[in-house]
Write a protein that holds these residues in place. Structure first.
Motif, PDB file in Angstrom:
ATOM      1  N   HIS A 101       0.827  -1.215   0.000  1.00 37.29           N
ATOM      2  CA  HIS A 101       0.000   0.000   0.000  1.00 37.29           C
ATOM      3  C   HIS A 101       0.865   1.271   0.000  1.00 37.29           C
ATOM      4  CE1 HIS A 101      -3.116   2.868   1.088  1.00 37.29           C
ATOM      5  NE2 HIS A 101      -3.976   1.936   0.714  1.00 37.29           N
ATOM      6  N   PRO A 102       0.500   2.254  -0.810  1.00 35.01           N
ATOM      7  CA  PRO A 102       1.286   3.495  -0.854  1.00 35.01           C
ATOM      8  C   PRO A 102       1.420   4.179   0.512  1.00 35.01           C
ATOM      9  CG  PRO A 102      -0.235   3.424  -2.710  1.00 35.01           C
ATOM     10  CD  PRO A 102      -0.571   2.241  -1.838  1.00 35.01           C
ATOM     11  N   CYS A 156     -10.991   6.474  -2.435  1.00 34.26           N
ATOM     12  CA  CYS A 156      -9.938   5.994  -1.529  1.00 34.26           C
ATOM     13  C   CYS A 156      -9.619   7.089  -0.519  1.00 34.26           C
ATOM     14  CB  CYS A 156      -8.688   5.632  -2.338  1.00 34.26           C
ATOM     15  SG  CYS A 156      -7.276   5.305  -1.281  1.00 34.26           S
ATOM     16  N   ALA A 216      -6.381   8.968  -1.051  1.00 28.73           N
ATOM     17  CA  ALA A 216      -6.163   9.603  -2.364  1.00 28.73           C
ATOM     18  C   ALA A 216      -5.585  11.023  -2.293  1.00 28.73           C
ATOM     19  CB  ALA A 216      -7.447   9.566  -3.182  1.00 28.73           C
ATOM     20  N   CYS A 224      -1.911  10.535  -1.823  1.00 28.07           N
ATOM     21  CA  CYS A 224      -1.230   9.418  -2.479  1.00 28.07           C
ATOM     22  C   CYS A 224      -0.511   9.862  -3.752  1.00 28.07           C
ATOM     23  CB  CYS A 224      -2.253   8.332  -2.821  1.00 28.07           C
ATOM     24  SG  CYS A 224      -1.490   6.923  -3.652  1.00 28.07           S
ATOM     25  N   CYS A 257      -9.353   6.342  -8.479  1.00 29.12           N
ATOM     26  CA  CYS A 257      -9.208   6.300  -7.010  1.00 29.12           C
ATOM     27  C   CYS A 257     -10.201   7.226  -6.321  1.00 29.12           C
ATOM     28  CB  CYS A 257      -7.801   6.715  -6.590  1.00 29.12           C
ATOM     29  SG  CYS A 257      -6.499   5.773  -7.373  1.00 29.12           S
ATOM     30  N   PRO A 291     -11.585   1.463  -2.345  1.00 29.83           N
ATOM     31  CA  PRO A 291     -11.297   0.068  -2.699  1.00 29.83           C
ATOM     32  C   PRO A 291     -11.518  -0.881  -1.521  1.00 29.83           C
ATOM     33  CG  PRO A 291      -9.358   1.476  -3.051  1.00 29.83           C
ATOM     34  CD  PRO A 291     -10.385   2.305  -2.362  1.00 29.83           C
ATOM     35  N   CYS A 347      -6.119  -1.125  -2.106  1.00 32.87           N
ATOM     36  CA  CYS A 347      -5.610  -0.210  -3.131  1.00 32.87           C
ATOM     37  C   CYS A 347      -5.912  -0.801  -4.502  1.00 32.87           C
ATOM     38  CB  CYS A 347      -4.096  -0.026  -2.956  1.00 32.87           C
ATOM     39  SG  CYS A 347      -3.336   0.908  -4.291  1.00 32.87           S
ATOM     40  N   ILE A 348      -6.438   0.024  -5.407  1.00 29.96           N
ATOM     41  CA  ILE A 348      -6.823  -0.535  -6.708  1.00 29.96           C
ATOM     42  C   ILE A 348      -5.610  -0.992  -7.521  1.00 29.96           C
ATOM     43  CG2 ILE A 348      -9.040   0.652  -6.909  1.00 29.96           C
ATOM     44  CD1 ILE A 348      -7.767   2.645  -8.759  1.00 29.96           C
ATOM     45  N   LEU A 349      -4.452  -0.425  -7.239  1.00 28.98           N
ATOM     46  CA  LEU A 349      -3.255  -0.855  -7.982  1.00 28.98           C
ATOM     47  C   LEU A 349      -2.949  -2.325  -7.736  1.00 28.98           C
ATOM     48  CD1 LEU A 349      -0.805   2.107  -7.264  1.00 28.98           C
ATOM     49  CD2 LEU A 349      -2.066   1.675  -9.367  1.00 28.98           C
TER      50      LEU A 349
HETATM   51 FE1  SF4 Z   1      -3.359   5.542  -3.948  1.00 30.59          FE
HETATM   52 FE2  SF4 Z   1      -5.380   4.978  -5.560  1.00 30.59          FE
HETATM   53 FE3  SF4 Z   1      -4.214   3.042  -4.184  1.00 30.59          FE
HETATM   54 FE4  SF4 Z   1      -5.725   4.851  -2.963  1.00 30.59          FE
HETATM   55  S1  SF4 Z   1      -6.404   3.333  -4.451  1.00 30.59           S
HETATM   56  S2  SF4 Z   1      -3.757   4.098  -2.268  1.00 30.59           S
HETATM   57  S3  SF4 Z   1      -5.244   6.676  -4.131  1.00 30.59           S
HETATM   58  S4  SF4 Z   1      -3.280   4.293  -5.797  1.00 30.59           S
END
Ligand code: SF4
Length: 333
Positions: free
Chosen positions: A250-251, A287, A290, A293, A300, A305, A318-320
């Motif tokens: 996670h970021p 998110c 967001a 991030c 996002c 998510p 996290c959608i990534l």
């Molecule tokens: Fe960042 Fe998007 Fe992941 Fe949220 S869903 S942590 S904004 S990349």
């Protein structure tokens, strides 16, 4: 429930109704802790980690209340218990240590009086037996001359000694679960290590489950088995310590790691996470991370998510990292 499970928190929601809005301090948090295991709850202040602990102990201040989910200690719901029954659980089955030992100690009572009172409140013991037990406990937590220290008042002890006394009180009834909320934050680095090592030794001896609440990833690296990272009242990443710290997804966790000097590998300068945690009554629509991030994109901002497996037994919100996302099964560290 597995045979060794001590605590199970399921979809816990602790909300504070405010004028025209609701502060979702803890929003659908789930986890479990096994006997002898340390689970760390990590995050900045305002992430919901301390409120999760207060919810477990049912010490949430009004107007806050648990509005959903369950908390089970050895398979029995704590939410079914009356205030009187919960008072017995606290200190008997669940021990607590807080950041500032003076909040747990009564300044006008001697250490001996406080310890014996705690022992006699929860266990049948004569005055003499309670004094002997108090001396034994002070010895266990590494206080020299315990027979003299029982006559001291809290203000006559150093911060490290006071925290040892609080630990002695917390373990006096051999709790199944110990909740340690920032137990060493108020102490200097050498004493921090001594206190954490003491907790680890006692845990081994008593096979206690520990919920360690901290913003310090250094402590997590040293003492936790499993880690849950919280942001905006929700868990955003959860797995084994190794996976969270070395296969970070996670970021937000990535940002926490980058802002900690001793945990950086090839990062040459400290990178603090920009911005601040939003208040629990004003989370963004998509998110919750967001606005801070560095990877945020349009999608996002639409939906928050779900917490989902990004790899085996590694949950990420996290959608990534969701199935089909661009970074599924990729790590930041
Ligand atoms: Fe960042 Fe998007 Fe992941 Fe949220 S869903 S942590 S904004 S990349």
């Amino acid at each position: 429930m597995t045979s060794k499970e001590v605590l199970r928190v399921s979809e816990l929601q602790t909300y504070f109704p405010l004028k025209n809005k609701i502060a979702k301090a803890v929003d659908n948090v789930s986890f479990s802790i096994q006997q002898g295991e340390t689970v760390a709850l990590v995050g900045e202040s305002g992430s919901g980690k301390s409120m999760t602990a207060m919810s477990i102990m049912q010490l949430v201040n009004k107007p806050g209340e648990i509005v959903g989910g369950d908390i089970q200690l050895e398979g029995k719901s704590l939410l079914d218990k009356s205030d009187k029954e919960m008072a017995k659980v606290r200190g008997n089955e669940i021990g607590m240590i807080f950041q500032e030992p003076m909040t747990a100690l009564n300044p006008v009572l001697t250490i001996g009086n406080q310890l014996t009172e705690m022992i006699r409140k929860h266990k049948k013991a004569s005055k003499r037996e309670a004094i002997d037990k108090a001396i034994e406990l002070l010895d266990t937590v590494g206080i020299s001359r315990p027979d003299q220290i029982i006559h001291a008042y809290p203000h006559e002890l150093s911060g490290g000694m006071r925290q040892r006394v609080v630990i002695a009180m917390a373990i006096s009834c051999e709790p199944k679960l110990l909740i340690a909320d920032e137990p060493t934050t108020a102490l200097d680095v050498t004493i921090q290590l001594q206190i954490m090592n003491l907790l680890a030794t006692i845990q081994q001896k008593m096979n206690m489950a520990i919920l360690l609440i901290t913003h310090d990833l250094g402590l997590v690296a040293e003492y936790a088995d499993n880690v849950m990272v919280m942001y905006g009242g929700q868990v955003v990443e959860a797995s084994s310590k190794k996976d969270v710290l070395t296969h970070t997804k996670h970021p937000y966790t990535e940002g926490l790691i980058k802002s900690l000097p001793q945990m950086q590998n090839q990062v040459s300068r400290l990178e603090a996470i920009k911005g601040t945690t939003p208040p629990a009554y004003a989370f963004p629509k998509g998110c919750r991370f967001a606005p801070r991030c560095p990877y945020a994109m349009k999608a996002c901002l639409e939906d928050n998510p779900p917490l989902a497996n990004s790899e085996d037994n590694h949950l990420t919100r996290c959608i990534l990292h969701q199935e089909g996302g661009p970074n599924h099964a990729r790590n930041y560290s």
